[in-house]
Design a protein around this motif. Structure first.
Motif, PDB file in Angstrom:
ATOM      1  N   SER A 265       0.837  -1.214   0.000  1.00 23.65           N
ATOM      2  CA  SER A 265       0.000   0.000   0.000  1.00 23.65           C
ATOM      3  C   SER A 265       0.866   1.255   0.000  1.00 23.65           C
ATOM      4  O   SER A 265       0.559   2.244  -0.677  1.00 23.65           O
ATOM      5  N   ASN A 266       1.975   1.217   0.741  1.00 22.25           N
ATOM      6  CA  ASN A 266       2.905   2.346   0.772  1.00 22.25           C
ATOM      7  C   ASN A 266       3.547   2.542  -0.598  1.00 22.25           C
ATOM      8  O   ASN A 266       3.703   3.678  -1.079  1.00 22.25           O
ATOM      9  N   PHE A 267       3.889   1.438  -1.271  1.00 26.57           N
ATOM     10  CA  PHE A 267       4.461   1.488  -2.616  1.00 26.57           C
ATOM     11  C   PHE A 267       3.476   2.117  -3.592  1.00 26.57           C
ATOM     12  O   PHE A 267       3.822   3.032  -4.360  1.00 26.57           O
ATOM     13  N   ASN A 268       2.219   1.644  -3.571  1.00 24.50           N
ATOM     14  CA  ASN A 268       1.207   2.173  -4.485  1.00 24.50           C
ATOM     15  C   ASN A 268       0.991   3.670  -4.286  1.00 24.50           C
ATOM     16  O   ASN A 268       0.878   4.434  -5.243  1.00 24.50           O
ATOM     17  N   LYS A 269       0.968   4.078  -3.015  1.00 24.65           N
ATOM     18  CA  LYS A 269       0.742   5.487  -2.690  1.00 24.65           C
ATOM     19  C   LYS A 269       1.884   6.373  -3.196  1.00 24.65           C
ATOM     20  O   LYS A 269       1.661   7.394  -3.854  1.00 24.65           O
ATOM     21  N   LEU A 270       3.120   5.978  -2.891  1.00 25.92           N
ATOM     22  CA  LEU A 270       4.274   6.800  -3.274  1.00 25.92           C
ATOM     23  C   LEU A 270       4.515   6.757  -4.780  1.00 25.92           C
ATOM     24  O   LEU A 270       4.934   7.758  -5.373  1.00 25.92           O
ATOM     25  N   LEU A 276       2.241   9.879 -10.940  1.00 25.50           N
ATOM     26  CA  LEU A 276       0.874  10.348 -11.229  1.00 25.50           C
ATOM     27  C   LEU A 276      -0.041   9.248 -11.756  1.00 25.50           C
ATOM     28  O   LEU A 276      -1.047   9.532 -12.416  1.00 25.50           O
ATOM     29  N   LYS A 277       0.310   8.019 -11.490  1.00 28.05           N
ATOM     30  CA  LYS A 277      -0.529   6.875 -11.840  1.00 28.05           C
ATOM     31  C   LYS A 277      -0.086   5.676 -11.022  1.00 28.05           C
ATOM     32  O   LYS A 277       1.045   5.628 -10.531  1.00 28.05           O
ATOM     33  N   LYS A 278      -0.979   4.710 -10.861  1.00 33.49           N
ATOM     34  CA  LYS A 278      -0.650   3.515 -10.092  1.00 33.49           C
ATOM     35  C   LYS A 278       0.332   2.636 -10.870  1.00 33.49           C
ATOM     36  O   LYS A 278       0.383   2.706 -12.101  1.00 33.49           O
ATOM     37  N   PRO A 279       1.096   1.776 -10.171  1.00 34.10           N
ATOM     38  CA  PRO A 279       2.030   0.875 -10.858  1.00 34.10           C
ATOM     39  C   PRO A 279       1.354   0.026 -11.930  1.00 34.10           C
ATOM     40  O   PRO A 279       1.900  -0.158 -13.018  1.00 34.10           O
ATOM     41  N   SER A 280       0.147  -0.480 -11.635  1.00 29.85           N
ATOM     42  CA  SER A 280      -0.567  -1.317 -12.609  1.00 29.85           C
ATOM     43  C   SER A 280      -0.910  -0.536 -13.868  1.00 29.85           C
ATOM     44  O   SER A 280      -0.784  -1.043 -14.990  1.00 29.85           O
ATOM     45  N   ALA A 281      -1.318   0.739 -13.702  1.00 35.41           N
ATOM     46  CA  ALA A 281      -1.649   1.584 -14.851  1.00 35.41           C
ATOM     47  C   ALA A 281      -0.397   1.930 -15.652  1.00 35.41           C
ATOM     48  O   ALA A 281      -0.417   1.987 -16.883  1.00 35.41           O
ATOM     49  N   TYR A 282       0.710   2.131 -14.948  1.00 37.71           N
ATOM     50  CA  TYR A 282       1.987   2.446 -15.598  1.00 37.71           C
ATOM     51  C   TYR A 282       2.415   1.276 -16.483  1.00 37.71           C
ATOM     52  O   TYR A 282       2.804   1.454 -17.644  1.00 37.71           O
ATOM     53  N   LYS A 283       2.328   0.067 -15.935  1.00 34.54           N
ATOM     54  CA  LYS A 283       2.727  -1.123 -16.692  1.00 34.54           C
ATOM     55  C   LYS A 283       1.802  -1.361 -17.887  1.00 34.54           C
ATOM     56  O   LYS A 283       2.255  -1.667 -18.994  1.00 34.54           O
ATOM     57  N   LYS A 284       0.491  -1.172 -17.667  1.00 36.57           N
ATOM     58  CA  LYS A 284      -0.478  -1.377 -18.744  1.00 36.57           C
ATOM     59  C   LYS A 284      -0.235  -0.385 -19.889  1.00 36.57           C
ATOM     60  O   LYS A 284      -0.294  -0.747 -21.066  1.00 36.57           O
ATOM     61  N   GLU A 285       0.038   0.877 -19.524  1.00 37.30           N
ATOM     62  CA  GLU A 285       0.308   1.898 -20.528  1.00 37.30           C
ATOM     63  C   GLU A 285       1.545   1.546 -21.351  1.00 37.30           C
ATOM     64  O   GLU A 285       1.562   1.715 -22.569  1.00 37.30           O
ATOM     65  N   PHE A 286       2.577   1.052 -20.674  1.00 33.82           N
ATOM     66  CA  PHE A 286       3.810   0.668 -21.373  1.00 33.82           C
ATOM     67  C   PHE A 286       3.548  -0.493 -22.324  1.00 33.82           C
ATOM     68  O   PHE A 286       4.007  -0.478 -23.468  1.00 33.82           O
ATOM     69  N   LEU A 287       2.794  -1.496 -21.867  1.00 31.05           N
ATOM     70  CA  LEU A 287       2.503  -2.660 -22.706  1.00 31.05           C
ATOM     71  C   LEU A 287       1.671  -2.266 -23.922  1.00 31.05           C
ATOM     72  O   LEU A 287       1.830  -2.826 -25.024  1.00 31.05           O
ATOM     73  N   ASN A 288       0.773  -1.295 -23.756  1.00 30.50           N
ATOM     74  CA  ASN A 288      -0.037  -0.830 -24.888  1.00 30.50           C
ATOM     75  C   ASN A 288       0.816  -0.126 -25.930  1.00 30.50           C
ATOM     76  O   ASN A 288       0.543  -0.219 -27.132  1.00 30.50           O
TER      77      ASN A 288
END
Length: 289
Positions: A265-270, A276-288
């Motif tokens: 939770s601390n990782f997701n927050k920081l 400016l986006k969650k780790p999951s969104a960052y990875k998804k954007e990169f894969l797209n």
């Protein structure tokens, strides 16, 4: 770790220096110098520190740093392994602001170039078609000499001065060169941080390394870097997480743990606070992409 205040003075007989770099790793010394520096990492990965900015770097990144802007391209640890077959390649160009002499640089035709140099005080990273074209031209530049090389450099600078395909790197400018003792101190800080950021860092250990009290060190670091040491370490961890998210199939939980965060939770927050986006969104954007 040795310090280097002025790493690349241009000989009096030359207008600029352009050279190809090929080695086991990029120079691991944090430094600044009076020359403007145009640099492309042809091959190599690691962490880049420019002014108050931290970012992972990879192949074919093109950056212009202004006079006295401190910087460091630190190769990943695997490049320092004596048994590693890994190599780095790059091209660097050093030049002065009065490239063509004070008299000529004040002429109307040079105004666009002077604006480019002024903007580079915060560091400029280029992208898109402009970047690809300049990288191709830099590879040609190192094969040229004499008047041909100068003309080719001016063509490169003209392209960079006209393009809008860039963004600033550091949030602040560094007008004055760093003193030798400051450079040596910060090299110790970077070396310690890069080796230990995956685990809990005890401020008193780092302060002892620089013969300071923890309070004095915190104040010194904040003034030098325009951010607190805690924030610096958080950014370092997050940028390493970005690298793992895009280059591996490890789970977000595993990456959080490997990068030194206490909880998921601390990782997701920081991560969201900095990227400016969650780790999951960052990875998804990169894969797209």
């Amino acid at each position: 770790m040795r310090s280097a205040l002025h790493k690349s003075p241009i000989e009096d007989s030359k207008i600029f220096i352009a050279k190809e770099l090929s080695d086991k790793h990029f120079d691991p010394v944090w430094h600044s110098h009076a020359e403007y520096q145009l640099f492309v990492t042809i091959r190599g990965t690691g962490t880049r520190f420019i002014g108050d900015s931290i970012k992972s770097f990879g192949n074919n990144e093109l950056v212009l740093t202004g006079s006295n802007l401190p910087h460091l391209w630190r190769s990943d640890e695997r490049y320092f392994d004596k048994e590693s077959p890994l190599k780095i390649n790059g091209i660097v160009v050093y030049m002065q602001e009065n490239l063509l002499g004070d008299h000529l640089m004040e002429k109307e035709e040079m105004m666009q170039l002077k604006k480019l140099f002024k903007k580079s005080a915060r560091g400029l990273e280029f992208y898109g078609e402009s970047k690809q074209q300049v990288i191709k031209m830099l590879k040609e530049l190192v094969q040229l000499s004499g008047l041909e090389s100068l003309i080719h450099l001016l063509e490169i600078l003209n392209l960079l001065a006209k393009t809008k395909e860039y963004h600033y790197i550091s949030t602040t400018e560094y007008a004055n060169p760093f003193k030798e003792d400051e450079t040596a101190r910060m090299n110790k800080v970077y070396e310690y941080a890069l080796k230990n950021y995956r685990k809990k860092i005890h401020l008193n250990e780092l302060a002892d390394l620089l013969h300071m009290t923890p309070t004095s060190f915190s104040r010194y670091f904040s003034v030098t870097h325009n951010k607190g040491f805690s924030r610096f370490i958080t950014e370092l961890r997050v940028k390493h997480a970005c690298k793992l998210l895009t280059e591996t199939d490890q789970t977000i939980s595993t990456i959080s743990d490997k990068c030194g965060f206490k909880t998921l939770s601390n990782f997701n927050k920081l991560f969201k606070e900095i990227m400016l986006k969650k780790p999951s969104a960052y990875k998804k954007e990169f894969l797209n992409i």
